[in-house]
Design a protein around this motif. Structure first.
Motif: not given
Ligand code: HEM
Ligand code: HEM
Length: 184
Positions: A124, A126-131
Protein backbone atom coordinates in the motif's frame (compact mmCIF):
# COMPACT_ATOMS: atom_id res chain seq x y z
CA UNK A 1 11.54 -49.32 -13.06
CA UNK A 2 9.08 -50.43 -10.33
CA UNK A 3 8.32 -54.15 -10.23
CA UNK A 4 6.32 -56.34 -7.84
CA UNK A 5 9.58 -57.36 -6.13
CA UNK A 6 11.23 -53.98 -5.76
CA UNK A 7 10.67 -50.26 -6.23
CA UNK A 8 13.13 -48.07 -8.13
CA UNK A 9 15.43 -45.75 -6.19
CA UNK A 10 13.63 -42.74 -7.73
CA UNK A 11 10.25 -43.96 -6.41
CA UNK A 12 11.78 -44.45 -2.94
CA UNK A 13 13.58 -41.09 -2.86
CA UNK A 14 10.57 -39.15 -4.16
CA UNK A 15 8.21 -40.91 -1.71
CA UNK A 16 10.29 -40.26 1.40
CA UNK A 17 11.48 -36.72 0.60
CA UNK A 18 7.94 -35.62 -0.32
CA UNK A 19 6.40 -37.50 2.65
CA UNK A 20 8.61 -35.93 5.34
CA UNK A 21 8.55 -32.48 3.74
CA UNK A 22 4.74 -32.52 3.49
CA UNK A 23 4.41 -33.63 7.13
CA UNK A 24 6.83 -30.83 8.12
CA UNK A 25 4.93 -28.22 6.06
CA UNK A 26 1.62 -29.26 7.63
CA UNK A 27 3.13 -28.97 11.13
CA UNK A 28 4.72 -25.60 10.31
CA UNK A 29 1.52 -24.33 8.61
CA UNK A 30 -0.62 -25.22 11.62
CA UNK A 31 1.89 -23.67 14.07
CA UNK A 32 2.16 -20.50 11.96
CA UNK A 33 -1.59 -19.93 11.87
CA UNK A 34 -2.37 -20.99 15.45
CA UNK A 35 0.53 -19.19 17.16
CA UNK A 36 0.82 -16.26 14.69
CA UNK A 37 4.45 -17.09 13.80
CA UNK A 38 4.73 -14.59 10.90
CA UNK A 39 8.53 -15.01 10.69
CA UNK A 40 8.02 -18.55 9.35
CA UNK A 41 5.63 -17.71 6.47
CA UNK A 42 8.48 -17.16 3.97
CA UNK A 43 10.17 -20.45 4.94
CA UNK A 44 6.84 -22.33 4.57
CA UNK A 45 6.16 -20.78 1.15
CA UNK A 46 9.73 -21.30 -0.11
CA UNK A 47 9.91 -24.98 0.84
CA UNK A 48 6.39 -25.56 -0.59
CA UNK A 49 7.35 -23.98 -3.93
CA UNK A 50 10.66 -25.92 -4.17
CA UNK A 51 8.75 -29.15 -3.44
CA UNK A 52 6.53 -28.54 -6.49
CA UNK A 53 9.37 -29.70 -8.78
CA UNK A 54 9.55 -33.11 -7.05
CA UNK A 55 5.75 -33.39 -6.89
CA UNK A 56 5.47 -32.77 -10.67
CA UNK A 57 8.18 -35.38 -11.34
CA UNK A 58 6.36 -37.94 -9.20
CA UNK A 59 2.97 -37.27 -10.81
CA UNK A 60 4.56 -37.58 -14.28
CA UNK A 61 6.01 -40.97 -13.28
CA UNK A 62 2.67 -42.18 -11.93
CA UNK A 63 0.93 -41.12 -15.16
CA UNK A 64 3.57 -42.96 -17.21
CA UNK A 65 4.07 -46.05 -15.02
CA UNK A 66 0.88 -46.38 -12.94
CA UNK A 67 0.90 -47.31 -9.23
CA UNK A 68 3.16 -49.89 -7.56
CA UNK A 69 1.57 -53.35 -7.82
CA UNK A 70 0.19 -54.65 -4.47
CA UNK A 71 2.28 -57.45 -2.97
CA UNK A 72 -0.64 -59.90 -2.83
CA UNK A 73 -4.42 -59.97 -3.28
CA UNK A 74 -6.05 -58.49 -0.21
CA UNK A 75 -9.64 -57.87 0.79
CA UNK A 76 -11.28 -55.93 -2.10
CA UNK A 77 -12.58 -53.14 0.21
CA UNK A 78 -9.12 -52.59 1.70
CA UNK A 79 -7.55 -52.44 -1.75
CA UNK A 80 -10.17 -49.87 -2.80
CA UNK A 81 -9.58 -47.78 0.34
CA UNK A 82 -5.79 -47.87 -0.22
CA UNK A 83 -6.32 -46.77 -3.82
CA UNK A 84 -8.62 -43.88 -2.80
CA UNK A 85 -6.11 -42.78 -0.12
CA UNK A 86 -3.21 -42.85 -2.65
CA UNK A 87 -5.26 -40.69 -5.03
CA UNK A 88 -6.19 -38.22 -2.27
CA UNK A 89 -2.52 -38.03 -1.22
CA UNK A 90 -1.15 -37.41 -4.67
CA UNK A 91 -3.90 -34.99 -5.81
CA UNK A 92 -3.75 -32.96 -2.61
CA UNK A 93 0.05 -32.71 -2.77
CA UNK A 94 -0.50 -31.02 -6.15
CA UNK A 95 -3.35 -28.78 -4.96
CA UNK A 96 -1.77 -27.64 -1.67
CA UNK A 97 1.03 -25.55 -3.20
CA UNK A 98 -1.34 -24.22 -5.90
CA UNK A 99 -3.93 -23.03 -3.34
CA UNK A 100 -1.12 -21.64 -1.14
CA UNK A 101 0.16 -19.57 -4.07
CA UNK A 102 -3.39 -18.41 -4.93
CA UNK A 103 -3.90 -17.34 -1.30
CA UNK A 104 -0.58 -15.52 -0.93
CA UNK A 105 -0.83 -13.96 -4.39
CA UNK A 106 -4.44 -12.78 -4.17
CA UNK A 107 -4.09 -11.33 -0.67
CA UNK A 108 -1.19 -9.21 -1.96
CA UNK A 109 1.49 -10.87 0.20
CA UNK A 110 3.30 -12.36 -2.77
CA UNK A 111 5.65 -15.35 -2.67
CA UNK A 112 9.12 -16.44 -3.68
CA UNK A 113 11.97 -18.78 -2.78
CA UNK A 114 14.13 -17.63 0.13
CA UNK A 115 14.28 -13.96 -0.90
CA UNK A 116 14.02 -14.52 -4.67
CA UNK A 117 10.62 -12.96 -5.44
CA UNK A 118 8.31 -14.74 -7.89
CA UNK A 119 5.25 -12.55 -7.23
CA UNK A 120 5.95 -9.23 -5.53
CA UNK A 121 4.13 -8.00 -2.44
CA UNK A 122 1.45 -5.47 -3.39
CA UNK A 123 2.43 -2.79 -0.88
CA UNK A 124 0.00 0.00 0.00
CA UNK A 125 1.75 3.26 -1.12
CA UNK A 126 0.10 5.24 1.70
CA UNK A 127 1.17 2.69 4.35
CA UNK A 128 4.20 0.50 3.47
CA UNK A 129 3.45 -1.74 6.48
CA UNK A 130 0.28 -2.95 4.72
CA UNK A 131 -0.46 -4.91 1.54
CA UNK A 132 -3.42 -4.40 -0.79
CA UNK A 133 -5.29 -7.56 -1.85
CA UNK A 134 -5.40 -8.23 -5.59
CA UNK A 135 -8.70 -10.11 -5.35
CA UNK A 136 -10.95 -10.61 -2.31
CA UNK A 137 -12.64 -13.61 -3.96
CA UNK A 138 -9.42 -15.50 -4.84
CA UNK A 139 -7.88 -14.59 -1.48
CA UNK A 140 -10.84 -16.16 0.32
CA UNK A 141 -10.93 -19.15 -2.05
CA UNK A 142 -7.18 -19.74 -1.56
CA UNK A 143 -7.42 -19.47 2.23
CA UNK A 144 -10.39 -21.82 2.65
CA UNK A 145 -9.18 -24.41 0.13
CA UNK A 146 -5.60 -24.42 1.52
CA UNK A 147 -6.95 -24.92 5.04
CA UNK A 148 -9.57 -27.62 4.31
CA UNK A 149 -7.40 -29.51 1.82
CA UNK A 150 -4.79 -29.52 4.60
CA UNK A 151 -7.28 -31.25 6.94
CA UNK A 152 -8.19 -33.77 4.21
CA UNK A 153 -4.48 -34.44 3.66
CA UNK A 154 -3.94 -35.03 7.40
CA UNK A 155 -6.81 -37.57 7.44
CA UNK A 156 -5.39 -39.34 4.36
CA UNK A 157 -1.87 -39.46 5.89
CA UNK A 158 -3.22 -40.96 9.14
CA UNK A 159 -5.14 -43.65 7.19
CA UNK A 160 -2.09 -44.25 4.96
CA UNK A 161 0.32 -44.73 7.90
CA UNK A 162 -2.24 -46.94 9.69
CA UNK A 163 -2.50 -49.05 6.49
CA UNK A 164 1.30 -49.34 6.18
CA UNK A 165 1.55 -50.42 9.84
CA UNK A 166 -1.32 -52.92 9.43
CA UNK A 167 0.50 -54.57 6.51
CA UNK A 168 3.73 -54.72 8.48
CA UNK A 169 2.45 -55.76 11.91
CA UNK A 170 -0.76 -57.71 11.22
CA UNK A 171 -0.41 -59.16 7.68
CA UNK A 172 3.37 -59.37 8.24
CA UNK A 173 4.00 -58.77 4.53
CA UNK A 174 6.70 -56.70 2.78
CA UNK A 175 4.62 -53.67 1.70
CA UNK A 176 6.47 -51.32 4.08
CA UNK A 177 9.86 -53.01 3.62
CA UNK A 178 9.55 -52.68 -0.16
CA UNK A 179 8.97 -48.92 0.30
CA UNK A 180 12.09 -48.89 2.50
CA UNK A 181 14.14 -50.31 -0.37
CA UNK A 182 14.12 -54.05 0.36
CA UNK A 183 14.02 -56.49 -2.56
CA UNK A 184 11.37 -59.15 -1.79
C1 HEM B 1 2.62 -29.15 -0.25
C2 HEM B 1 2.82 -27.98 0.21
C3 HEM B 1 2.08 -27.32 1.35
C4 HEM B 1 1.44 -27.86 2.44
C5 HEM B 1 1.28 -29.34 2.81
C6 HEM B 1 0.91 -26.75 3.22
C7 HEM B 1 0.19 -26.88 4.39
C8 HEM B 1 -0.33 -25.82 5.12
C9 HEM B 1 -1.16 -25.95 6.29
C10 HEM B 1 -1.65 -27.27 6.90
C11 HEM B 1 -1.44 -24.69 6.73
C12 HEM B 1 -2.31 -24.30 7.94
C13 HEM B 1 -3.70 -23.97 7.42
C14 HEM B 1 -4.60 -23.33 8.46
O1 HEM B 1 -4.68 -23.85 9.58
O2 HEM B 1 -5.23 -22.30 8.11
C15 HEM B 1 -0.79 -23.76 5.84
C16 HEM B 1 -0.84 -22.39 5.96
C17 HEM B 1 -0.35 -21.51 5.01
N1 HEM B 1 0.28 -21.85 3.83
FE1 HEM B 1 0.77 -23.68 3.21
N2 HEM B 1 1.24 -25.57 2.58
C18 HEM B 1 1.95 -25.89 1.44
C19 HEM B 1 2.46 -25.01 0.51
C20 HEM B 1 2.27 -23.63 0.53
C21 HEM B 1 2.72 -22.70 -0.50
C22 HEM B 1 3.49 -23.10 -1.77
C23 HEM B 1 2.34 -21.46 -0.11
C24 HEM B 1 2.51 -20.12 -0.79
C25 HEM B 1 3.33 -19.87 -1.75
C26 HEM B 1 1.67 -21.60 1.18
C27 HEM B 1 1.16 -20.55 1.91
C28 HEM B 1 0.57 -20.67 3.15
C29 HEM B 1 0.13 -19.53 3.94
C30 HEM B 1 0.26 -18.06 3.56
C31 HEM B 1 -0.45 -20.06 5.11
C32 HEM B 1 -1.07 -19.28 6.27
C33 HEM B 1 -2.55 -19.19 6.05
C34 HEM B 1 -3.23 -18.23 7.01
O3 HEM B 1 -2.56 -17.38 7.61
O4 HEM B 1 -4.47 -18.37 7.15
N3 HEM B 1 1.64 -22.94 1.53
N4 HEM B 1 -0.13 -24.48 4.86
C1 HEM C 1 5.83 -41.28 7.17
C2 HEM C 1 4.93 -42.15 7.04
C3 HEM C 1 4.65 -42.93 5.77
C4 HEM C 1 4.78 -44.27 5.63
C5 HEM C 1 5.21 -45.28 6.68
C6 HEM C 1 4.40 -44.59 4.25
C7 HEM C 1 4.40 -45.85 3.70
C8 HEM C 1 4.08 -46.16 2.40
C9 HEM C 1 4.12 -47.47 1.81
C10 HEM C 1 4.51 -48.75 2.56
C11 HEM C 1 3.75 -47.38 0.52
C12 HEM C 1 3.64 -48.52 -0.51
C13 HEM C 1 2.20 -48.92 -0.69
C14 HEM C 1 2.05 -50.01 -1.71
O1 HEM C 1 3.01 -50.74 -1.97
O2 HEM C 1 0.92 -50.14 -2.22
C15 HEM C 1 3.46 -45.99 0.25
C16 HEM C 1 3.07 -45.49 -0.96
C17 HEM C 1 2.68 -44.18 -1.17
N1 HEM C 1 2.73 -43.17 -0.25
FE1 HEM C 1 3.42 -43.28 1.65
N2 HEM C 1 4.05 -43.43 3.60
C18 HEM C 1 4.19 -42.39 4.49
C19 HEM C 1 3.92 -41.07 4.25
C20 HEM C 1 3.35 -40.59 3.08
C21 HEM C 1 2.93 -39.22 2.87
C22 HEM C 1 3.03 -38.09 3.91
C23 HEM C 1 2.44 -39.15 1.60
C24 HEM C 1 1.87 -37.97 0.86
C25 HEM C 1 2.16 -36.84 0.88
C26 HEM C 1 2.55 -40.46 1.00
C27 HEM C 1 2.14 -40.78 -0.28
C28 HEM C 1 2.24 -42.03 -0.85
C29 HEM C 1 1.85 -42.33 -2.22
C30 HEM C 1 1.25 -41.33 -3.22
C31 HEM C 1 2.13 -43.68 -2.42
C32 HEM C 1 1.94 -44.48 -3.74
C33 HEM C 1 3.29 -44.82 -4.32
C34 HEM C 1 4.07 -43.61 -4.73
O3 HEM C 1 3.58 -42.78 -5.51
O4 HEM C 1 5.19 -43.43 -4.19
N3 HEM C 1 3.11 -41.31 1.94
N4 HEM C 1 3.69 -45.26 1.41
Amino acid sequence: MDTKNSLSWLTLILHWIIAFTIIGLIGLGLCMTNFELYDYYDTHKSIGIILVSLIVLRVARRIKQGWPVPISNYDKREMLLAKIVHWVLIVSTVLMPITGMIFSGATGHGFGIFGFEILHENIDPSNPEKTIPLSQFWGYFGEISHEYLGYLLILAIVLHIAGALKHHLIYKDSTLLRMLGKKI
